[in-house]
Design an enzyme around this catalytic site. Structure first.
Site, mmCIF file in Angstrom:
data_model
loop_
_atom_site.group_PDB
_atom_site.id
_atom_site.type_symbol
_atom_site.label_atom_id
_atom_site.label_comp_id
_atom_site.label_asym_id
_atom_site.label_seq_id
_atom_site.Cartn_x
_atom_site.Cartn_y
_atom_site.Cartn_z
ATOM 1 N N ALA A 70 -3.114 5.453 55.219
ATOM 2 C CA ALA A 70 -2.345 5.659 53.996
ATOM 3 C C ALA A 70 -0.863 5.776 54.326
ATOM 4 C CB ALA A 70 -2.818 6.922 53.282
ATOM 5 N N GLU A 103 -14.086 0.850 55.961
ATOM 6 C CA GLU A 103 -14.358 0.243 54.661
ATOM 7 C C GLU A 103 -13.039 0.042 53.934
ATOM 8 O OE1 GLU A 103 -15.989 3.385 55.109
ATOM 9 O OE2 GLU A 103 -18.065 2.774 55.407
ATOM 10 N N ASN A 108 -8.432 -4.797 47.470
ATOM 11 C CA ASN A 108 -7.211 -4.377 48.154
ATOM 12 C C ASN A 108 -6.755 -5.467 49.130
ATOM 13 O OD1 ASN A 108 -5.119 -3.109 49.472
ATOM 14 N ND2 ASN A 108 -6.210 -1.168 49.733
ATOM 15 N N TYR A 115 -5.516 -5.767 58.044
ATOM 16 C CA TYR A 115 -6.610 -5.616 59.010
ATOM 17 C C TYR A 115 -6.967 -6.955 59.663
ATOM 18 C CZ TYR A 115 -7.083 -1.066 56.767
ATOM 19 O OH TYR A 115 -6.842 0.187 56.268
#
Length: 144
Positions: A70, A103, A108, A115
């Site tokens: 985050a 996950e 998103n 990633y």
């Protein structure tokens, strides 16, 4: 910006990041509990003495599960998430880790692209994993 291991001084800033980023945020107390966990590997991106983001994970028997990545909305697209992932991957490799897994919400796309740039690949799907709104999660894994 620097990346360091999470410390008590980061907790207030990270609790705020959680509130801003997630429908079901971790509490300050929940984050604090990770400071004494033998399996936790929580890294913080700092800028100007402020914690602007973090990557929280657990490393057990060479397997690293990423709980959260985050970044405070005011600091997104500035390289914090990439710096956190780069350091997390380095530390897991250094610990003879076998893989990292996480996950991510199917919708998103910015996170999924991030990633993928680091080599994570889709390994499965968790149906209706997320709520608020209800959505599938993609299971992504980076194997060494």
């Amino acid at each position: 910006m620097t990346v360091v291991k999470m410390q008590k001084r980061h907790l207030d800033d990270l609790a705020e990041v959680e509130r801003l980023c997630f429908a079901h945020p971790w509490t300050r107390e929940g984050l604090a509990a990770e400071l004494s966990s033998g399996t936790a590997l929580f890294l913080v991106a700092e800028e100007g003495g402020r914690a602007i983001g973090y990557a929280g994970s657990h490393l057990v028997c060479g397997e690293c599960y990423i709980d959260n990545v985050a970044v405070h909305p005011d600091y997104r697209r500035g390289g914090a998430a990439s710096a956190l992932l780069r350091e997390l991957i380095r530390l897991v490799r250094e610990s003879d880790g076998l893989f990292l897994t996480l996950e991510v919400r199917e919708s998103n796309l910015p996170a999924r692209r991030l990633y993928e740039r680091f080599g994570f690949r889709e390994a499965g799907r968790r149906r209706q994993f997320y709520s608020d709104p209800r959505e599938d999660a993609l299971l992504l894994t980076l194997s060494f």
